[in-house]
Every structure is written in C-alpha cells, then in structure tokens.
Design an enzyme around this catalytic site. Structure first.
Site, PDB file in Angstrom:
ATOM      1  N   LYS A  62      16.718  47.335  64.671  1.00 40.37           N
ATOM      2  CA  LYS A  62      17.045  45.966  65.105  1.00 40.37           C
ATOM      3  C   LYS A  62      15.864  45.356  65.857  1.00 40.37           C
ATOM      4  O   LYS A  62      14.940  46.072  66.260  1.00 40.37           O
ATOM      5  CB  LYS A  62      18.300  45.993  65.984  1.00 40.37           C
ATOM      6  N   ARG A 161      32.096  46.006  74.642  1.00 39.91           N
ATOM      7  CA  ARG A 161      31.158  45.082  73.997  1.00 39.91           C
ATOM      8  C   ARG A 161      31.711  44.611  72.661  1.00 39.91           C
ATOM      9  O   ARG A 161      32.037  43.444  72.502  1.00 39.91           O
ATOM     10  CB  ARG A 161      29.792  45.760  73.816  1.00 39.91           C
ATOM     11  N   TYR A 282      -0.534  31.489  90.800  1.00 41.04           N
ATOM     12  CA  TYR A 282       0.522  30.510  91.087  1.00 41.04           C
ATOM     13  C   TYR A 282       1.281  30.895  92.344  1.00 41.04           C
ATOM     14  O   TYR A 282       1.628  32.062  92.538  1.00 41.04           O
ATOM     15  CB  TYR A 282       1.523  30.444  89.930  1.00 41.04           C
ATOM     16  N   MET A 330       1.554  32.242  82.327  1.00 44.39           N
ATOM     17  CA  MET A 330       2.072  32.169  80.959  1.00 44.39           C
ATOM     18  C   MET A 330       1.153  32.887  79.954  1.00 44.39           C
ATOM     19  O   MET A 330       1.624  33.588  79.064  1.00 44.39           O
ATOM     20  CB  MET A 330       2.252  30.719  80.526  1.00 44.39           C
TER      21      MET A 330
HETATM   22  C1  LIG Z   1      20.734  49.754  69.783  1.00 41.28           C
HETATM   23  C2  LIG Z   1      21.794  50.643  69.276  1.00 41.28           C
HETATM   24  C3  LIG Z   1      21.501  51.965  68.921  1.00 41.28           C
HETATM   25  C4  LIG Z   1      20.149  52.597  69.164  1.00 41.28           C
HETATM   26  O1  LIG Z   1      19.998  52.839  70.527  1.00 41.28           O
HETATM   27  P1  LIG Z   1      18.722  53.612  71.131  1.00 41.28           P
HETATM   28  O2  LIG Z   1      19.068  53.791  72.555  1.00 41.28           O
HETATM   29  O3  LIG Z   1      17.561  52.696  70.934  1.00 41.28           O
HETATM   30  O4  LIG Z   1      18.571  54.864  70.389  1.00 41.28           O
HETATM   31  C5  LIG Z   1      22.501  52.718  68.327  1.00 41.28           C
HETATM   32  N1  LIG Z   1      23.736  52.202  68.144  1.00 41.28           N
HETATM   33  C6  LIG Z   1      24.067  50.953  68.497  1.00 41.28           C
HETATM   34  C7  LIG Z   1      25.442  50.450  68.255  1.00 41.28           C
HETATM   35  C8  LIG Z   1      23.112  50.128  69.101  1.00 41.28           C
HETATM   36  O5  LIG Z   1      23.447  48.896  69.473  1.00 41.28           O
END
Ligand SMILES: *Cc1c(COP(=O)(O)O)cnc(C)c1O
Length: 388
Positions: A62, A161, A282, A330
């Site tokens: 992701k 979640r 800044y 920035m």
């Molecule tokens: C992001 C995620 C993972 C991977 O998590 P890591 O800690 O990066 O290994 C696995 N399962 C779900 C549902 C996630 O959201």
C-alpha cells in the site's frame, strides 16, 4: 558532463552504484536521491516467506510500497513466488493489476463500496469485505455472474477500524448457510499492538480469531502483519501479511534478519559561518550561542522531512552527524556544521547507515512508517541495478 565520482562522495559510505552512474548535474537537479535496492527487498521477502512457511506469505504494498514504488517492486516479488498482494485503495489495486499476472491476487484492504464492486469484479481485484453489507453485495454479484472469485472478510477483533464484529459472526454464518455458500475463502484480522509483544489486547484479538475459526472451520485465516509474524509462531495462521519488514524495518526481537533497502542522500546548498547571536530559521527558534558554521540542506517538509525534526537528527557528512538547527523549512533545513568543513554541492546522507530511518523517526516523534510514506515526489528514486 562530469560523472559523480567516489572522490566527491562525502557520505563516508560506499555510494550506491546507481548514484555513481548519475551525473552531478542530475544529482543537483533533484533535491534528493533515493537509491532503492530491489534485490534486498526480494531477499527480505524470501526470508519472511521462509519464516511464514507452511503459511503463505503475501506482501503489503500500500501507499506505493511505503513510498518506494509498487510498480517496480511488485513484479520482483511475484518472481520470488509472492501471489497475494495487498494495497489500501482501489486505485492502487488497479495500478498493480495492470502489471501482475492474473494468478496473483490483488486485495484492497480498505474495502470497496457496493457501488464499486462491479468495477472491482471486472478488474479482477479482490475487495476485503469490511461489513455485512459488503459481504452481501459481493456474494450477490458472484451469484449473478456465476463466477468463482475469492471471498475475503475482515474481522474486527479489537482495533475498531474496519471489519465485521465478533458479535456478527453468527449472522455471517447464517448468510453463508442461507445462500448455500460453503464458507469464506479467507478471514483476516489485524493486530492493534503487534509492536508490543506483552500488550494484553494481542491475546484478546487472537482469541477472537479462533472464535471465527470455530464458526468457519474450512476457511483460511490471517492475523499477522510484520511484527505479528514474530510474536507467536502459531499466529502465522494460514497467511502472513508483512509490509514494513519487506523494507528492512524491524523490532528488536527480530532485528538482524532483514536488510535495509534504501538510502536517501541530500545536497548541501550553502555553507556559511555566522557569529554568536545570529538567529537561525523561521521563528528564530535557535540563536547561535557561539560562532557557528551553518550548512543548508536541499529538502524540507514539502519532501517529507518533518517540520519538528530535532537533534540529534540532521544529516551525515563523511560519517559525522550534523544536527538540525531550528525549524525545518518547506524546501530546506539548516544543520550545525561547525565541527567539519563541507562545501556547497556536497552530498550528505539523510537516511542510511550513518543515520537510520528509525533514528530520524524517533527525532520527529513518529514511526518509520510515517517518514517512509511521506518521502516526497521531488526525490529522484533510482533502482540499484541487479546484482550489486
Ligand atoms: C498495513 C497493513 C499490514 C502491513 O503492516 P506492517 O506493519 O507494515 O507489516 C497488514 N495488514 C493490514 C490490514 C494493514 O493495514
């Protein structure tokens, strides 16, 4: 054009070969260069897959593979026999589907609204079903199309979640019974405290997954992200879902097994000596208490260097840590270079062996995940050629 040479290397580390192949103009044109070692990512995957066995080992790519580039990493993992790829969003799934063979499963973790399921189906993407409504919509679609597709459901075992609650398991079982479906192919859940081995919720979440197993004995189960894979051997279940570990980020209880996979180098834009009493940056949050040599570095919060980064983080010049001075801007930040004699144009290490990702994250009150996924589009990402 002058090639970048080992002589102008001021990072005190052997420069990645990919960086040596760039001209100095190319290096200066980007505000920073990320050298990504895809072979190390594949090695990490292989190590994780060995540890997962006999469970399957997927890969969580992701957020563009945590900022490193999903489109180049995914095919390399496929070649290493990875067959389940997780992304967060449908658009990420569409991008991966285009480059992965059809026998690779692409799963959208955030789920898909019922309106988008037809699209998902047509794209051969597997939605992680995160509610009873999504389960019903997907089953109805598969029944209408009379095609076999994976049914993967998330159980919310304690993170609050996404997913079906444990209290809804009976309802879920009734839906499968009424529709004459054998069982979901996969039931997955996600740990909220996998990075804290002794957290009490881990056991609760594991127990709730076992409850789901009693309801759907023929499904396959998945609980572990990177940290989860190393908590208890039994928690590897049927499928592991490592993300960050692919990129060499570890916890103390499984360090040394994985390789770091990228470096980020930045450039010094200016070196200036200033007298005591000179304000820096800044808000003038820092004032020189003695004469200072200030080096200005080529990236800022627009590139994902957090505005609140504090010493001891900074950059590494020939192995010497130059701590940040004042607030990150920035597009640049200042460091204290009083101990050394750098010149404008020198390449410095921001993330690598002289200053690790974990150290940067700690100095910014955050975690490596956030630093990695925010590293900006202005950095040039180059792949280390294979075999080096
Ligand atoms: C992001 C995620 C993972 C991977 O998590 P890591 O800690 O990066 O290994 C696995 N399962 C779900 C549902 C996630 O959201």
């Amino acid at each position: 054009m002058r090639r970048y040479s080992a002589k102008s290397n001021t990072t005190n580390q052997p420069l990645p070969v990919a960086l040596l192949m760039m001209t100095s103009t190319e290096i200066q044109a980007a505000c920073g260069v990320m050298c990504i070692n895809r072979a190390a990512i594949v090695d990490n995957y292989r190590m994780l897959a060995r540890h997962a066995a006999p469970a399957q080992c997927g890969a969580v790519l992701k957020a563009n593979a945590y900022g490193l580039g999903a489109e180049t990493i995914a095919p390399a993992l496929y070649a290493a026999n990875c067959r389940i790829f997780f992304v967060a969003q449908l658009s990420e799934g569409v991008a991966l589907r285009k480059i992965l063979p059809t026998d690779a499963m692409v799963v959208v973790l955030n789920g898909v609204m019922p309106e988008a399921m037809v699209f998902c189906f047509a794209q051969q993407i597997t939605p992680l079903l995160n509610s009873i409504d999504q389960v019903m919509a997907w089953l109805t679609l598969l029944e209408t199309r009379q095609q076999r597709r994976a049914v993967m459901i998330q159980l919310d075992s304690g993170m609050s979640r996404l997913g079906v609650m444990s209290q809804q398991l009976m309802r879920l079982a009734a839906i499968f019974r009424e529709r004459n479906w054998p069982a979901p192919d996969y039931i997955i859940s996600h740990l909220a405290n996998a990075d804290r081995p002794d957290h009490a919720l881990n056991m609760v979440q594991h127990a709730r997954l076992q409850q789901a197993k009693a309801v759907f004995p023929s499904s396959r189960f998945s609980l572990a992200n990177s940290c989860g894979m190393f908590l208890h051997l039994g928690w590897r279940e049927d499928l592991c879902r490592p993300g960050i570990a692919l990129f060499g980020v570890t916890q103390p209880w499984f360090s040394r097994l994985l390789k770091p996979v990228f470096t980020l180098t930045l450039t010094i834009l200016r070196v200036q000596d200033v007298p005591a009493g000179t304000p820096v940056g800044y808000g003038s949050t820092v004032t020189a208490t003695r004469p200072l040599r200030i080096a200005t570095i080529s990236a800022g919060y627009a590139d994902g260097v957090p505005r609140n980064m504090r010493p001891p983080a900074g950059v590494c010049w020939r192995g010497v840590r130059l701590p940040v001075l004042g607030r990150v801007c920035m597009d640049s930040f200042m460091v204290d270079a009083s101990a050394v004699s750098p010149t404008a144009g020198d390449v410095v290490e921001f993330i690598g062996t002289g200053q690790t990702l974990e150290e940067v994250a700690a100095a910014c009150d955050t975690i490596p995940y956030e630093i990695m996924t925010r590293l900006g589009a202005r950095f040039q990402r180059i792949m280390q050629p294979a075999g080096v």
